[in-house]
Design a protein around this motif. Sequence first.
Motif, short mmCIF file in Angstrom:
data_model
loop_
_atom_site.label_atom_id
_atom_site.label_comp_id
_atom_site.label_asym_id
_atom_site.label_seq_id
_atom_site.Cartn_x
_atom_site.Cartn_y
_atom_site.Cartn_z
N UNK A 1 0.77 -1.30 -0.08
CA UNK A 1 0.08 0.08 -0.05
C UNK A 1 0.78 1.12 -0.14
N UNK A 2 2.01 1.38 0.57
CA UNK A 2 2.97 2.48 0.71
C UNK A 2 3.55 2.47 -0.58
N UNK A 3 3.95 1.29 -1.31
CA UNK A 3 4.23 1.54 -2.60
C UNK A 3 3.56 2.21 -3.50
N UNK A 4 2.28 1.79 -3.60
CA UNK A 4 1.20 2.23 -4.42
C UNK A 4 0.84 3.63 -4.23
N UNK A 5 0.65 3.90 -3.04
CA UNK A 5 -0.04 5.29 -2.79
C UNK A 5 1.39 6.39 -2.51
N UNK A 6 2.39 5.86 -2.44
CA UNK A 6 3.47 6.70 -2.26
C UNK A 6 4.03 6.97 -3.57
N UNK A 7 3.43 6.70 -4.64
CA UNK A 7 4.32 6.97 -5.98
C UNK A 7 4.34 8.44 -6.07
N UNK A 8 5.31 9.02 -6.66
CA UNK A 8 5.59 10.35 -7.06
C UNK A 8 5.05 10.83 -8.25
N UNK A 9 4.48 9.84 -8.91
CA UNK A 9 4.11 10.26 -10.17
C UNK A 9 2.67 10.10 -10.56
N UNK A 10 1.96 10.67 -11.34
CA UNK A 10 0.60 10.38 -11.87
C UNK A 10 0.40 8.89 -12.42
N UNK A 11 -0.56 8.43 -12.20
CA UNK A 11 -0.86 6.83 -12.71
C UNK A 11 -2.11 6.97 -13.15
N UNK A 12 -2.47 7.07 -14.56
CA UNK A 12 -3.78 6.93 -15.09
C UNK A 12 -3.73 6.11 -16.48
N UNK A 13 -4.59 5.10 -16.44
CA UNK A 13 -4.66 3.98 -17.51
C UNK A 13 -5.53 4.27 -18.59
N UNK A 14 -5.11 3.93 -19.74
CA UNK A 14 -5.96 4.03 -21.16
C UNK A 14 -6.55 2.50 -21.30
N UNK A 15 -7.71 2.65 -21.54
CA UNK A 15 -8.62 1.37 -21.70
C UNK A 15 -9.00 1.18 -23.19
N UNK A 16 -8.76 2.28 -23.94
CA UNK A 16 -9.28 2.18 -25.33
C UNK A 16 -9.12 0.75 -26.14
N UNK A 17 -8.10 0.29 -26.07
CA UNK A 17 -7.77 -0.97 -26.63
C UNK A 17 -8.89 -2.10 -26.59
N UNK A 18 -8.88 -2.21 -25.37
CA UNK A 18 -9.79 -3.56 -25.03
C UNK A 18 -11.32 -3.04 -25.37
N UNK A 19 -11.55 -1.68 -25.14
CA UNK A 19 -12.94 -1.24 -25.61
C UNK A 19 -13.26 -1.44 -27.09
N UNK A 20 -12.55 -0.95 -27.81
CA UNK A 20 -12.63 -0.97 -29.16
C UNK A 20 -12.71 -2.44 -29.71
N UNK A 21 -12.15 -3.39 -28.99
CA UNK A 21 -12.02 -4.81 -29.40
C UNK A 21 -13.33 -5.50 -28.79
N UNK A 22 -14.25 -4.88 -27.95
CA UNK A 22 -15.57 -5.06 -27.61
C UNK A 22 -15.55 -5.81 -26.10
N UNK A 23 -14.73 -5.29 -25.28
CA UNK A 23 -14.84 -5.27 -23.87
C UNK A 23 -15.44 -3.98 -23.29
N UNK A 24 -16.61 -3.90 -22.79
CA UNK A 24 -17.20 -2.69 -22.43
C UNK A 24 -17.58 -2.65 -20.88
#
Length: 376
Positions: A330-353
């Motif tokens: 939890x410290x490692x994940x919440x202590x990150x000094x950088x922004x963490x945002x994930x793109x889901x376009x690939x699987x959405x375009x493939x049909x996972x909605x």
Amino acid sequence: MWSSPRFLQRKNPMTSSVPAVTPSRTALVVGATGIVGQNLAARLVAEGWTVHGLARRPRHDVAGVLPVAADLLDPPSLAGALKDLRPSHVFFCSWMRQATEEENCRVNAAMVRNLFAALPEPELLVHAALTTGMKHYLGPFEAYASGEPPVTPFREEVPRLDLRNFYYDQEDALYEAAERHGFSWSVHRPHTVIGYAVGNAMNMGSTLAVYATICRETGRPFVFPGSPVQWDGLTDLTDARQLARQLLWASTSAAGRNEAFNIVNGDLVRWKWLWPRLAVWFGIEAAPYPGHATSLEETLSGDAELWEQIAAKYGLTESRIGRLASAWHTDADLGRPVECVTDMSKSRRAGFLDYQYTPDSFADLFTRLRAERLIP
């Protein structure tokens, strides 16, 4: 070499993102007691699959899951445990933390290779899915989010980092087995996984439940332990049930074959918005953010005896705090000094909605932990 153009084909958004499964529906879930494997096994059972759950110490009380006791680092005993299994699908959801990334690479790649080598008839496999994670983009724990900040949102096509990373070695072992035996594959990269599991090495949800419970029982302030970037910035999370849905979709859909996919809930949150809502669930107030990270591992380091007392007071089923809380992670994940945002376009375009509301991920987990008397 390992990508397929099929994901570029747009799917009808009105169709279900989890199609009918293939005629052969026998799954081997590797790491069946973990946060990913346990939730995946439950999903597969609900969908009518025959499910074998492999772990070193498998549970024998999970309805519909046939336990397989095996050590992935002991090839002879592994082969013996699998000698009568002919799965159509393998879901690899396991890893073992080592002291260095060099050892992580050696051990975790060997686990993947040993698994496919031990299957008596691997040519009968239809598909194998591997779960890794955001360290694909952020680097291993010993070099976590160091160097130049990664470009967000994270996208599957970005090249690998020039670092040793056991996720890369696991992927390569999967690719080698797929080429040798002729089955299709998929790789799934969740962000921090929120879901039910006991004794899991990386479980932020239950860790925060333990922390909030201790704060309520002792009157300690419920302080967000992470970095200012995580407190203020946008981020996303992955419900283990959402990950299970994508694993099932990719393993039974032509568009999911031979592809890597990010997988998150589909919404964005800021911890400064979410933290007070977690506090409300436990009937406490969120403390003011101090403007800097505060090690949760240090905060909880002397609380083993306290948790035993809380467990005795409320008749809880688990008195060992280490079975519920993984504060280092939890410290490692919440202590990150950088922004963490994930793109889901690939699987959405493939049909996972599919979509999952993140506050419900925590509320559902806390409700289950309470129902099973793991928290009061």
